[in-house]
Design a protein around this motif. Structure first.
Motif, PDB file in Angstrom:
ATOM      1  N   LYS A  93       0.832  -1.208   0.000  1.00 35.53           N
ATOM      2  CA  LYS A  93       0.000   0.000   0.000  1.00 35.53           C
ATOM      3  C   LYS A  93       0.865   1.255   0.000  1.00 35.53           C
ATOM      4  O   LYS A  93       0.586   2.222  -0.703  1.00 35.53           O
ATOM      5  CB  LYS A  93      -0.902   0.013   1.240  1.00 35.53           C
ATOM      6  N   ASP A  94       1.915   1.233   0.821  1.00 34.74           N
ATOM      7  CA  ASP A  94       2.743   2.429   0.996  1.00 34.74           C
ATOM      8  C   ASP A  94       3.688   2.678  -0.173  1.00 34.74           C
ATOM      9  O   ASP A  94       3.982   3.831  -0.503  1.00 34.74           O
ATOM     10  CB  ASP A  94       3.585   2.308   2.277  1.00 34.74           C
ATOM     11  N   THR A  95       4.199   1.607  -0.786  1.00 37.25           N
ATOM     12  CA  THR A  95       5.287   1.759  -1.756  1.00 37.25           C
ATOM     13  C   THR A  95       4.977   1.173  -3.133  1.00 37.25           C
ATOM     14  O   THR A  95       5.717   1.449  -4.084  1.00 37.25           O
ATOM     15  CB  THR A  95       6.565   1.059  -1.247  1.00 37.25           C
ATOM     16  N   SER A  96       3.913   0.370  -3.237  1.00 32.82           N
ATOM     17  CA  SER A  96       3.605  -0.374  -4.478  1.00 32.82           C
ATOM     18  C   SER A  96       4.738  -1.315  -4.865  1.00 32.82           C
ATOM     19  O   SER A  96       4.821  -1.754  -6.010  1.00 32.82           O
ATOM     20  CB  SER A  96       3.297   0.588  -5.635  1.00 32.82           C
ATOM     21  N   ALA A  97       5.621  -1.626  -3.911  1.00 28.23           N
ATOM     22  CA  ALA A  97       6.770  -2.496  -4.203  1.00 28.23           C
ATOM     23  C   ALA A  97       7.112  -3.330  -2.973  1.00 28.23           C
ATOM     24  O   ALA A  97       6.756  -2.983  -1.844  1.00 28.23           O
ATOM     25  CB  ALA A  97       7.975  -1.665  -4.628  1.00 28.23           C
ATOM     26  N   LEU A  98       7.805  -4.432  -3.207  1.00 27.64           N
ATOM     27  CA  LEU A  98       8.253  -5.328  -2.136  1.00 27.64           C
ATOM     28  C   LEU A  98       9.606  -5.908  -2.504  1.00 27.64           C
ATOM     29  O   LEU A  98       9.873  -6.184  -3.679  1.00 27.64           O
ATOM     30  CB  LEU A  98       7.312  -6.532  -1.992  1.00 27.64           C
ATOM     31  N   VAL A  99      10.443  -6.133  -1.524  1.00 29.04           N
ATOM     32  CA  VAL A  99      11.637  -6.957  -1.704  1.00 29.04           C
ATOM     33  C   VAL A  99      11.437  -8.214  -0.878  1.00 29.04           C
ATOM     34  O   VAL A  99      11.107  -8.146   0.310  1.00 29.04           O
ATOM     35  CB  VAL A  99      12.918  -6.211  -1.267  1.00 29.04           C
ATOM     36  N   VAL A 100      11.579  -9.380  -1.533  1.00 29.28           N
ATOM     37  CA  VAL A 100      11.327 -10.645  -0.848  1.00 29.28           C
ATOM     38  C   VAL A 100      12.486 -11.613  -1.078  1.00 29.28           C
ATOM     39  O   VAL A 100      13.286 -11.438  -1.997  1.00 29.28           O
ATOM     40  CB  VAL A 100      10.007 -11.310  -1.325  1.00 29.28           C
ATOM     41  N   LYS A 101      12.507 -12.629  -0.221  1.00 27.81           N
ATOM     42  CA  LYS A 101      13.496 -13.709  -0.364  1.00 27.81           C
ATOM     43  C   LYS A 101      12.736 -15.022  -0.368  1.00 27.81           C
ATOM     44  O   LYS A 101      11.895 -15.259   0.498  1.00 27.81           O
ATOM     45  CB  LYS A 101      14.499 -13.648   0.788  1.00 27.81           C
ATOM     46  N   ASP A 102      13.016 -15.855  -1.374  1.00 20.96           N
ATOM     47  CA  ASP A 102      12.387 -17.161  -1.496  1.00 20.96           C
ATOM     48  C   ASP A 102      13.499 -18.192  -1.648  1.00 20.96           C
ATOM     49  O   ASP A 102      14.321 -18.087  -2.565  1.00 20.96           O
ATOM     50  CB  ASP A 102      11.464 -17.183  -2.725  1.00 20.96           C
ATOM     51  N   PRO A 103      13.561 -19.186  -0.750  1.00 23.14           N
ATOM     52  CA  PRO A 103      14.667 -20.155  -0.800  1.00 23.14           C
ATOM     53  C   PRO A 103      14.709 -20.952  -2.103  1.00 23.14           C
ATOM     54  O   PRO A 103      15.733 -21.555  -2.439  1.00 23.14           O
ATOM     55  CB  PRO A 103      14.399 -21.065   0.399  1.00 23.14           C
ATOM     56  N   ARG A 104      13.617 -20.948  -2.857  1.00 23.96           N
ATOM     57  CA  ARG A 104      13.561 -21.710  -4.117  1.00 23.96           C
ATOM     58  C   ARG A 104      14.119 -20.926  -5.301  1.00 23.96           C
ATOM     59  O   ARG A 104      14.144 -21.442  -6.426  1.00 23.96           O
ATOM     60  CB  ARG A 104      12.107 -22.094  -4.408  1.00 23.96           C
ATOM     61  N   CYS A 105      14.549 -19.674  -5.062  1.00 29.36           N
ATOM     62  CA  CYS A 105      15.010 -18.794  -6.149  1.00 29.36           C
ATOM     63  C   CYS A 105      16.462 -18.376  -5.921  1.00 29.36           C
ATOM     64  O   CYS A 105      16.742 -17.226  -5.549  1.00 29.36           O
ATOM     65  CB  CYS A 105      14.123 -17.564  -6.242  1.00 29.36           C
ATOM     66  N   PRO A 106      17.424 -19.280  -6.144  1.00 28.82           N
ATOM     67  CA  PRO A 106      18.834 -18.959  -5.872  1.00 28.82           C
ATOM     68  C   PRO A 106      19.431 -18.025  -6.926  1.00 28.82           C
ATOM     69  O   PRO A 106      19.018 -18.024  -8.087  1.00 28.82           O
ATOM     70  CB  PRO A 106      19.512 -20.328  -5.900  1.00 28.82           C
TER      71      PRO A 106
ATOM     72  N   TYR B 220      14.086   3.280 -10.914  1.00 28.52           N
ATOM     73  CA  TYR B 220      13.591   4.206  -9.887  1.00 28.52           C
ATOM     74  C   TYR B 220      12.095   3.967  -9.713  1.00 28.52           C
ATOM     75  O   TYR B 220      11.365   3.804 -10.693  1.00 28.52           O
ATOM     76  CB  TYR B 220      13.828   5.663 -10.307  1.00 28.52           C
ATOM     77  N   VAL B 221      11.643   3.949  -8.451  1.00 29.65           N
ATOM     78  CA  VAL B 221      10.222   3.773  -8.165  1.00 29.65           C
ATOM     79  C   VAL B 221       9.713   4.959  -7.352  1.00 29.65           C
ATOM     80  O   VAL B 221      10.481   5.631  -6.661  1.00 29.65           O
ATOM     81  CB  VAL B 221       9.946   2.453  -7.403  1.00 29.65           C
ATOM     82  N   TRP B 222       8.416   5.198  -7.483  1.00 30.85           N
ATOM     83  CA  TRP B 222       7.755   6.255  -6.716  1.00 30.85           C
ATOM     84  C   TRP B 222       6.941   5.632  -5.593  1.00 30.85           C
ATOM     85  O   TRP B 222       6.119   4.730  -5.827  1.00 30.85           O
ATOM     86  CB  TRP B 222       6.843   7.089  -7.621  1.00 30.85           C
TER      87      TRP B 222
ATOM     88  N   ARG C 146       4.116   5.932  -2.410  1.00 26.91           N
ATOM     89  CA  ARG C 146       2.777   6.533  -2.384  1.00 26.91           C
ATOM     90  C   ARG C 146       2.829   7.998  -1.948  1.00 26.91           C
ATOM     91  O   ARG C 146       1.975   8.801  -2.332  1.00 26.91           O
ATOM     92  CB  ARG C 146       1.860   5.734  -1.459  1.00 26.91           C
ATOM     93  N   ASP C 147       3.852   8.352  -1.156  1.00 27.35           N
ATOM     94  CA  ASP C 147       3.959   9.752  -0.710  1.00 27.35           C
ATOM     95  C   ASP C 147       4.645  10.645  -1.740  1.00 27.35           C
ATOM     96  O   ASP C 147       4.903  11.824  -1.492  1.00 27.35           O
ATOM     97  CB  ASP C 147       4.703   9.833   0.629  1.00 27.35           C
ATOM     98  N   GLY C 148       4.947  10.091  -2.929  1.00 28.74           N
ATOM     99  CA  GLY C 148       5.504  10.902  -3.998  1.00 28.74           C
ATOM    100  C   GLY C 148       7.016  10.900  -4.111  1.00 28.74           C
ATOM    101  O   GLY C 148       7.572  11.483  -5.045  1.00 28.74           O
ATOM    102  N   LYS C 149       7.692  10.230  -3.173  1.00 27.75           N
ATOM    103  CA  LYS C 149       9.163  10.192  -3.233  1.00 27.75           C
ATOM    104  C   LYS C 149       9.631   9.244  -4.333  1.00 27.75           C
ATOM    105  O   LYS C 149       9.082   8.161  -4.520  1.00 27.75           O
ATOM    106  CB  LYS C 149       9.744   9.723  -1.894  1.00 27.75           C
ATOM    107  N   ARG C 150      10.670   9.664  -5.041  1.00 23.21           N
ATOM    108  CA  ARG C 150      11.306   8.839  -6.075  1.00 23.21           C
ATOM    109  C   ARG C 150      12.575   8.259  -5.474  1.00 23.21           C
ATOM    110  O   ARG C 150      13.443   9.002  -4.990  1.00 23.21           O
ATOM    111  CB  ARG C 150      11.645   9.713  -7.292  1.00 23.21           C
ATOM    112  N   ILE C 151      12.705   6.934  -5.480  1.00 28.93           N
ATOM    113  CA  ILE C 151      13.908   6.323  -4.898  1.00 28.93           C
ATOM    114  C   ILE C 151      14.522   5.320  -5.876  1.00 28.93           C
ATOM    115  O   ILE C 151      13.812   4.629  -6.599  1.00 28.93           O
ATOM    116  CB  ILE C 151      13.620   5.620  -3.546  1.00 28.93           C
ATOM    117  N   PRO C 152      15.860   5.256  -5.903  1.00 31.25           N
ATOM    118  CA  PRO C 152      16.514   4.198  -6.668  1.00 31.25           C
ATOM    119  C   PRO C 152      16.390   2.878  -5.910  1.00 31.25           C
ATOM    120  O   PRO C 152      16.478   2.851  -4.693  1.00 31.25           O
ATOM    121  CB  PRO C 152      17.978   4.660  -6.739  1.00 31.25           C
ATOM    122  N   VAL C 153      16.156   1.806  -6.631  1.00 34.99           N
ATOM    123  CA  VAL C 153      15.947   0.506  -5.992  1.00 34.99           C
ATOM    124  C   VAL C 153      17.255  -0.268  -5.930  1.00 34.99           C
ATOM    125  O   VAL C 153      17.968  -0.377  -6.926  1.00 34.99           O
ATOM    126  CB  VAL C 153      14.895  -0.312  -6.765  1.00 34.99           C
TER     127      VAL C 153
END
Length: 365
Positions: A46-59, A248-250, A252-259
């Motif tokens: 909701k806040d970022t429209s993005a996620l960083v995740v870790k999945d043990p099946r994806c080396p 770069y992603v935006w 929800r508060d309008g900030k642009r950040i490099p990923v």
């Protein structure tokens, strides 16, 4: 797209293994601790429209094997690559040459107005014409036996000089899609929906492994835009780590950040279909890919080490099935949301988007 940049403070890493083990593999319901993790994951979307995740099946080594092959593919002569072009299928299989895909924002006065209002330090580059990036689309997973949207569910294209293509693509694409489906279940739990609310609609969908290729030997000026300011039209997008920064992603508060992604992690971005299903509770994430100072430094290092300087993304577009209905679900089905996100087939929504970004050739139904 893919990871790069220097600001990762606002992007926590969500470990999918506990939910995977208990709920997916053992078929149990999430306990309170897992429900809390699901709520935090949904809140992050909701806040970022993005996620960083870790999945043990994806080396990482699977991602690297895939990137090696795609770099070699894009390094071929243009005429060779264009043999894999399928414009009559809306470029939804095979190769899309550079200069074809047009960011929707470049033709949308409301989007251009939004850019003009952004504070200078968080302002998007104004998209000007088609993107100078290549893309290759490979379907992942089964397709429906009956569908009204055959051109969105076409047979895959196999490049001539890569006997390992199908196996490598299916291996890495399926692993990323599996991780995406775990996120879809966790997100549904976190939003208070039925756990299977999203994944049931994803069955036999036109999921696509869709790496991009940007020639950093040809396009190397600071500020060159490889993917103009846009959102993704699908449900959720998942990326393995790229070898060159620039995304770069935006928030929800309008900030642009490099990923920036830690090694062995995956990036997810919310697309238009999850916005539709949640009545705007989660918004499709705006993003762009630009040649930056960090990209320039990575190119110099790659040259020193004798590596490819094609910027390749490791991307899967997770979709809702073409014939499934898009409409706000559960508690999100308010009168206001239903008026804004009108009930329709997902395939119709996709075709309208493809028409707008010039991937649906004139004259095709």
């Amino acid at each position: 797209m893919g990871g790069g940049g220097s600001d990762v403070a606002q992007m926590p890493v969500f470990d999918l293994e506990p939910f995977l083990e208990k709920c997916i593999l053992k078929g149990e319901e999430p306990d309170e601790a897992l429900k809390k993790q699901c709520e935090e994951l949904a809140q992050c979307l909701k806040d970022t429209s993005a996620l960083v995740v870790k999945d043990p099946r994806c080396p990482s080594n699977d991602n690297n094997q895939f990137l090696d092959m795609i770099e070699s593919y894009f390094a071929q002569e243009d005429d060779e690559k264009k043999k894999d072009e399928r414009p009559h299928f809306h470029y939804q299989v095979g190769v899309t040459p550079e200069g074809v895909e047009v960011p929707r924002c470049s033709m949308d006065p409301a989007c251009l107005s939004d850019i003009a209002k952004q504070p200078e330090e968080h302002r998007a580059h104004v998209p000007k014409g088609a993107d100078p990036k290549w893309r290759f689309m490979t379907r992942i997973g089964p397709r429906p036996t009956e569908t009204k949207f055959k051109e969105l569910n076409a047979e895959p294209v196999l490049p001539a000089h890569f006997p390992q293509w199908e196996g490598t693509c299916n291996n890495w694409g399926t692993k990323m899609l599996n991780a995406l489906e775990v996120v879809a279940e966790m997100c549904a739990v976190g939003l208070g929906l039925d756990r299977k609310a999203f994944v049931e609609k994803m069955k036999n969908a036109p999921h696509l492994l869709a790496p991009t290729g940007s020639d950093l030997a040809k396009y190397h000026d600071i500020g060159t835009v490889f993917a103009g300011y846009h959102y993704d039209l699908n449900f959720l997008t998942i990326h393995g780590k790229s070898r060159f920064p620039g995304l770069y992603v935006w928030l929800r508060d309008g900030k642009r950040i490099p990923v920036k992604m830690p090694e062995g992690c995956l990036l997810l971005q919310a697309g238009k279909q999850i916005e539709w299903l949640t009545g705007g509770e989660i918004l499709a994430g705006m993003h762009e890919v630009v040649f930056s100072d960090a990209t320039k430094n990575a190119v110099a290092k790659a040259k020193e080490e004798g590596r490819s300087i094609w910027r390749v993304s490791s991307t899967v577009f997770g979709h809702i099935a073409s014939d499934a209905i898009l409409e706000p679900l559960g508690r999100f089905a308010t009168e206001e949301a239903n008026a804004k996100y009108k009930r329709c087939c997902a395939g119709d929504q996709v075709q309208e988007e493809l028409d707008t970004i010039k991937l649906k050739p004139n004259g095709l139904a």
